[in-house]
Every structure is written in structure tokens, then in C-alpha cells.
Motif scaffolding. Sequence first.
Motif, mmCIF file in Angstrom:
data_model
loop_
_atom_site.group_PDB
_atom_site.id
_atom_site.type_symbol
_atom_site.label_atom_id
_atom_site.label_comp_id
_atom_site.label_asym_id
_atom_site.label_seq_id
_atom_site.Cartn_x
_atom_site.Cartn_y
_atom_site.Cartn_z
ATOM 1 N N GLN A 55 29.753 -49.927 113.030
ATOM 2 C CA GLN A 55 28.308 -49.747 113.168
ATOM 3 C C GLN A 55 28.000 -48.285 113.491
ATOM 4 N N LEU A 56 26.878 -47.806 112.924
ATOM 5 C CA LEU A 56 26.439 -46.439 113.174
ATOM 6 C C LEU A 56 25.019 -46.488 113.706
ATOM 7 N N GLN A 57 24.791 -45.854 114.842
ATOM 8 C CA GLN A 57 23.477 -45.859 115.469
ATOM 9 C C GLN A 57 22.968 -44.433 115.559
ATOM 10 N N ALA A 58 21.973 -44.112 114.730
ATOM 11 C CA ALA A 58 21.400 -42.772 114.714
ATOM 12 C C ALA A 58 20.196 -42.711 115.637
ATOM 13 N N SER A 59 20.003 -41.551 116.241
ATOM 14 C CA SER A 59 18.864 -41.349 117.130
ATOM 15 C C SER A 59 18.522 -39.866 117.166
ATOM 16 N N GLY A 60 17.359 -39.558 117.752
ATOM 17 C CA GLY A 60 16.977 -38.178 117.961
ATOM 18 C C GLY A 60 15.870 -37.671 117.060
ATOM 19 N N GLY A 61 15.453 -38.481 116.111
ATOM 20 C CA GLY A 61 14.365 -38.060 115.243
ATOM 21 C C GLY A 61 13.042 -38.018 115.988
ATOM 22 N N GLY A 62 12.048 -37.444 115.313
ATOM 23 C CA GLY A 62 10.737 -37.362 115.927
ATOM 24 C C GLY A 62 9.850 -36.394 115.191
ATOM 25 N N LEU A 63 8.732 -36.078 115.826
ATOM 26 C CA LEU A 63 7.755 -35.147 115.270
ATOM 27 C C LEU A 63 7.913 -33.794 115.950
ATOM 28 N N VAL A 64 8.004 -32.755 115.151
ATOM 29 C CA VAL A 64 8.170 -31.407 115.686
ATOM 30 C C VAL A 64 7.381 -30.440 114.822
ATOM 31 N N GLN A 65 6.936 -29.360 115.427
ATOM 32 C CA GLN A 65 6.227 -28.333 114.668
ATOM 33 C C GLN A 65 7.211 -27.459 113.908
ATOM 34 N N ALA A 66 6.744 -26.882 112.835
ATOM 35 C CA ALA A 66 7.568 -25.948 112.077
ATOM 36 C C ALA A 66 8.073 -24.844 113.008
ATOM 37 N N GLY A 67 9.342 -24.505 112.828
ATOM 38 C CA GLY A 67 9.984 -23.523 113.683
ATOM 39 C C GLY A 67 10.687 -24.121 114.883
ATOM 40 N N GLY A 68 10.452 -25.390 115.131
ATOM 41 C CA GLY A 68 11.061 -26.062 116.274
ATOM 42 C C GLY A 68 12.455 -26.561 115.983
ATOM 43 N N SER A 69 12.996 -27.290 116.961
ATOM 44 C CA SER A 69 14.366 -27.783 116.881
ATOM 45 C C SER A 69 14.432 -29.256 117.260
ATOM 46 N N LEU A 70 15.423 -29.911 116.706
ATOM 47 C CA LEU A 70 15.768 -31.281 117.079
ATOM 48 C C LEU A 70 17.280 -31.413 117.010
ATOM 49 N N ARG A 71 17.802 -32.344 117.797
ATOM 50 C CA ARG A 71 19.213 -32.685 117.669
ATOM 51 C C ARG A 71 19.337 -34.178 117.401
ATOM 52 N N LEU A 72 19.958 -34.499 116.289
ATOM 53 C CA LEU A 72 20.228 -35.884 115.940
ATOM 54 C C LEU A 72 21.622 -36.257 116.426
#
Length: 115
Positions: free
Chosen positions: A1-18
Motif C-alpha cells: 500500500q502507498l499513502q500519499a500526503s502533503g498536497g494542498g493549495l499554494v501560491q505561485a513561487g511557494g513550496s510544498l513537500r509531498l
Amino acid sequence: QLQASGGGLVQAGGSLRLSCAASGTIFSLNDMGWYRQAPGKQRELVAYITRIGSTNYADSVKGRFTISRDNAKNTVYLQMNTLKPEDTAVYYCLRRFMGKSPDYWGQGTLVTVSS
């Protein structure tokens, strides 16, 4: 099983970690990848990391995204910096045991980048 997380709404130029946590397998023996699918488009490779840590990236994300893995935590990460609206997509993680088919997919996590 693979459980992905960390997505969301961000402004251009921002960062996220999945993050993508794997279970039911010997994680260190899997190649891992991140793919994405934007509305109306085909699923495409974003980044890939092999069992020994070799990486490759789509040209569109080189220099902005970094894939990494923590075998002790059975988790693969995708650090996404300098996000652009065109990065908006559902991001899926994949594992490939010993680098061979079949592929196993996670459920996807939505990333939305606003301009």
C-alpha cells in the motif's frame, strides 16, 4: 500500500513537500517515483529514485523539485519549490519492486498552484 500526503493549495513561487509512505513491502528494494496528471492531460513522470539513490527528473521540474527517500521510514518525498500554476495536478507515487513491473500506485494527492 502507498499513502500519499502533503498536497494542498499554494501560491505561485511557494513550496510544498509531498510524502508517500509504503507498507507491505521491503521498501529499500523498490524504485520509487512521483507522477502527476493535470486535467485533460496524460499522467507524466515527475521524478524517480532508484533503490541505490539514483534520480532523474522531468525537464519541467529540474532545479525546482527534489526527490528523496528515507528507507528507515519507508517513505519517499518530493520537495517542490518555486511552484508554478502549470504544476497544478494530482500527484501519484509509484513503487516498482526491484525496478520491474508490475507498478503499484498510491491514491494521489492534489496540488493546486494559484497565480
